[in-house]
Design a protein around this motif. Structure first.
Motif, short mmCIF file in Angstrom:
data_model
loop_
_atom_site.label_atom_id
_atom_site.label_comp_id
_atom_site.label_asym_id
_atom_site.label_seq_id
_atom_site.Cartn_x
_atom_site.Cartn_y
_atom_site.Cartn_z
N TYR A 52 33.83 131.73 -64.89
CA TYR A 52 34.19 131.19 -66.21
C TYR A 52 34.68 132.31 -67.13
CZ TYR A 52 32.21 126.77 -64.78
OH TYR A 52 31.97 125.59 -64.11
N PRO A 53 35.85 132.90 -66.81
CA PRO A 53 36.36 134.03 -67.60
C PRO A 53 37.17 133.57 -68.83
CG PRO A 53 37.81 133.63 -65.75
CD PRO A 53 36.70 132.60 -65.64
N SER A 54 36.59 132.73 -69.63
CA SER A 54 37.33 132.09 -70.73
C SER A 54 37.81 133.10 -71.76
CB SER A 54 36.45 131.03 -71.39
OG SER A 54 36.01 130.08 -70.44
N PHE A 55 36.92 133.99 -72.23
CA PHE A 55 37.33 134.99 -73.21
C PHE A 55 38.24 136.04 -72.58
CE2 PHE A 55 34.16 133.29 -76.09
CZ PHE A 55 34.72 133.56 -77.34
N GLN A 56 37.98 136.38 -71.35
CA GLN A 56 38.85 137.32 -70.64
C GLN A 56 40.29 136.79 -70.64
OE1 GLN A 56 37.90 140.23 -69.30
NE2 GLN A 56 38.95 140.63 -67.37
N ASN A 57 40.45 135.52 -70.34
CA ASN A 57 41.77 134.91 -70.34
C ASN A 57 42.38 134.90 -71.74
OD1 ASN A 57 41.78 134.44 -67.60
ND2 ASN A 57 41.26 132.28 -67.75
N ALA A 58 41.56 134.51 -72.73
CA ALA A 58 42.07 134.35 -74.09
C ALA A 58 42.47 135.67 -74.71
CB ALA A 58 41.02 133.65 -74.95
N ILE A 59 41.70 136.71 -74.48
CA ILE A 59 41.94 137.99 -75.14
C ILE A 59 42.96 138.84 -74.38
CG2 ILE A 59 40.84 140.20 -75.72
CD1 ILE A 59 38.34 138.59 -76.47
N ARG A 60 42.89 138.81 -73.07
CA ARG A 60 43.78 139.66 -72.27
C ARG A 60 45.00 138.89 -71.74
NH1 ARG A 60 39.28 143.24 -68.88
NH2 ARG A 60 38.17 144.01 -70.72
N HIS A 61 45.15 137.66 -72.20
CA HIS A 61 46.30 136.84 -71.83
C HIS A 61 46.44 136.73 -70.31
CE1 HIS A 61 47.30 137.01 -76.06
NE2 HIS A 61 47.31 138.34 -76.00
N GLU A 62 45.30 136.53 -69.66
CA GLU A 62 45.30 136.34 -68.23
C GLU A 62 45.18 134.85 -67.91
OE1 GLU A 62 42.23 138.76 -66.55
OE2 GLU A 62 43.07 140.65 -67.29
N ASP A 63 45.30 134.52 -66.68
CA ASP A 63 45.25 133.12 -66.27
C ASP A 63 44.34 132.96 -65.05
OD1 ASP A 63 45.84 130.42 -66.36
OD2 ASP A 63 47.57 130.61 -65.02
N ARG A 64 43.16 133.54 -65.16
CA ARG A 64 42.19 133.42 -64.08
C ARG A 64 41.69 131.98 -63.99
NH1 ARG A 64 39.44 138.41 -62.64
NH2 ARG A 64 40.36 140.19 -63.73
N PRO A 65 41.45 131.48 -62.78
CA PRO A 65 40.92 130.12 -62.65
C PRO A 65 39.53 130.01 -63.28
CG PRO A 65 40.86 131.27 -60.54
CD PRO A 65 41.65 132.14 -61.48
N ILE A 66 39.24 128.85 -63.83
CA ILE A 66 37.96 128.61 -64.49
C ILE A 66 37.30 127.39 -63.86
CG2 ILE A 66 36.81 127.99 -66.65
CD1 ILE A 66 38.97 129.46 -68.16
N GLY A 67 36.04 127.54 -63.46
CA GLY A 67 35.28 126.41 -62.94
C GLY A 67 34.52 126.77 -61.69
N GLY A 68 33.55 125.92 -61.37
CA GLY A 68 32.75 126.12 -60.17
C GLY A 68 31.26 126.14 -60.49
N ALA A 69 30.46 126.02 -59.46
CA ALA A 69 29.01 126.01 -59.62
C ALA A 69 28.50 127.43 -59.84
CB ALA A 69 28.34 125.40 -58.39
N THR A 70 27.83 127.66 -60.95
CA THR A 70 27.31 128.98 -61.28
C THR A 70 25.84 128.92 -61.64
OG1 THR A 70 27.48 130.87 -62.80
CG2 THR A 70 28.13 128.73 -63.67
N LEU A 71 25.11 129.94 -61.28
CA LEU A 71 23.72 130.06 -61.70
C LEU A 71 23.62 130.23 -63.20
CD1 LEU A 71 20.75 130.34 -60.72
CD2 LEU A 71 21.15 132.80 -60.54
N ALA A 72 24.68 130.76 -63.81
CA ALA A 72 24.69 131.01 -65.26
C ALA A 72 25.32 129.84 -65.99
CB ALA A 72 25.44 132.30 -65.55
N GLU A 73 24.76 128.65 -65.81
CA GLU A 73 25.37 127.47 -66.43
C GLU A 73 25.35 127.52 -67.95
OE1 GLU A 73 21.16 126.80 -66.73
OE2 GLU A 73 22.32 127.20 -64.91
N GLY A 74 24.47 128.32 -68.52
CA GLY A 74 24.40 128.43 -69.97
C GLY A 74 25.62 129.11 -70.59
#
Length: 413
Positions: free
Chosen positions: A210-232
């Protein structure tokens, strides 16, 4: 400082509001985590809050800002769990009706706790985004006040009180490492910490899925989603109010993979003797993933939540034992003679290995008609002890073959 949604005065006012209503959590030295990471680490134990997370700070700040008429109507929030519990707990304490919309995938323990605090819980949607849309629709229909988990100035200011306490207790800190979901926590901390100590580094951590801020700040387009232990911190859409603060005041954002998050949860349990959910352990995970980034620094970790399901915690800890080769499985094939299993068990006991599980196999076609295969799972002190056990069994002519998650392994210990 730029014109952001909040400033240090807002955080100071929030600190006055929450005083006596929210626990002032301890900042605890962590010598074993320091040894693990080659930094001087102290941990802000927000998992000690009554509902198990930092979310109470923002919730109280927001709820206390409501008018008498708004309090009478009640509040609604969307959350995967911790914000839900915080809003429900303090709404009941303050006499406000509360409705919480949670994703259908929300951890059972968090949903049940939220109900126990007296809130009306509605499970809707697969993601927080879908839950938020549903919550807003209910708010409009029923006239409820929407309490956003991160995109709200009052909530952001409340979360920022963590930095005030950390720098009061440890003004010498070089870095504060903060998990990032929607950005409410890190934005509040960044504003407060930078106002008090401009030289301090604020480092954010996101789950790699879930690299949401990474994408927003660095203008990247990494995929977002999937089962994570860090659901919070599994948030697909960043907060619009936190975004400029994170862009300007956060030095770095580190992405952490799932195995490292698991290791960090286990390290908190075994080394710090405390419970951390996946999101809560993300900061430590970043230090474990990139130790050179923190080596020699005085680091404050925000353990933002400890609401982890007991079954998941047990699974994480066992998996870590397997990664360290402290729990391992192997197969022995031999003639089926009386007392053989007892001899093997005695031999393992003499070598100091603890037998966890034994399974006989007499019907496998790769076993001689008068033979038997025995699958054994043992617990040892460490990898070296496991090597010693395997060497001893091999010297006895038993030829143990390791079993991994894919079955018999060609890799020897």
């Amino acid at each position: 400082m730029a014109d952001y949604a909040i400033n240090i005065d807002d955080v100071n006012r929030a600190a006055e509001i929450i005083q006596g209503q929210v626990l002032r959590t301890p900042l605890v030295p962590a010598p074993r985590l320091s040894h693990l990471t080659s930094a001087t680490v102290c941990v802000k134990h927000e998992n000690m809050q009554p509902t198990g997370s930092f979310k109470e700070r923002g919730a109280v700040t927001k709820l206390e800002s409501l008018t008498a008429e708004e309090r009478k109507r009640g509040v609604i929030a969307m959350s995967a769990g911790n914000h839900a519990q915080a809003v429900a707990y303090h709404a009941r304490r303050l006499g406000l009706p509360a409705t919480i919309v949670m994703p259908e995938s929300a951890p059972l323990v968090k949903a049940e706790n939220t109900r126990a605090y007296g809130a009306r819980v509605i499970l809707h949607g697969e993601t927080l985004y879908e839950s938020a849309d549903h919550a807003r629709a209910i708010a409009a229909r029923e006239g409820l006040v929407f309490v956003h988990p991160y995109d709200d100035p009052k909530v952001m200011a409340g979360q920022g009180t963590i930095a005030l306490e950390m720098l009061t207790d440890a003004p010498e800190l070089d870095q504060i490492v903060v998990p990032i979901g929607g950005g409410g926590l890190i934005s509040g901390i960044a504003v407060a910490a930078k106002a008090l100590k401009p030289s301090i580094e604020i480092i954010g951590v996101e789950a790699a899925l879930y690299p949401s801020f990474q994408n927003a700040i660095r203008h990247e387009d990494r995929p977002i989603g999937g089962a994570t232990l860090a659901e919070g911190i599994a948030v697909k859409t960043v907060g619009q109010l936190p975004l400029p603060i994170v862009r300007d005041l956060v030095s770095d954002i580190i992405l952490v993979e799932e195995p490292v998050i698991e290791r960090a949860v286990n390290a908190y349990a075994t080394l710090q003797r405390t419970m951390a959910e996946g999101a809560g352990a993300a900061g430590l995970a970043a230090m474990m993933a990139q130790p050179e980034r923190f080596k020699g620094k005085r680091v404050g970790l925000v353990l933002c939540g400890g609401n982890i399901d007991a079954r998941i915690l047990a699974s994480v800890m066992v998996r870590e034992l397997e990664r360290d080769d402290r729990i391992t499985s192997f197969r022995i094939t031999s003639n089926d003679r009386p007392g053989f299993l007892g001899q093997v068990a005695s031999r393992l006991g003499g070598l100091g290995a603890n037998i966890l599980e034994v399974s006989h196999g007499r019907l496998f076609l790769d076993v001689p008609a008068k033979g038997v295969s025995i699958d054994i799972t043992i617990e040892t002190r460490d990898r070296q002890h496991t090597l010693e056990v395997f060497d001893a069994l091999a010297a006895d002519g038993l030829e143990p073959k390791r079993i991994d998650s894919h079955g018999l392994s060609e890799t020897a210990y």
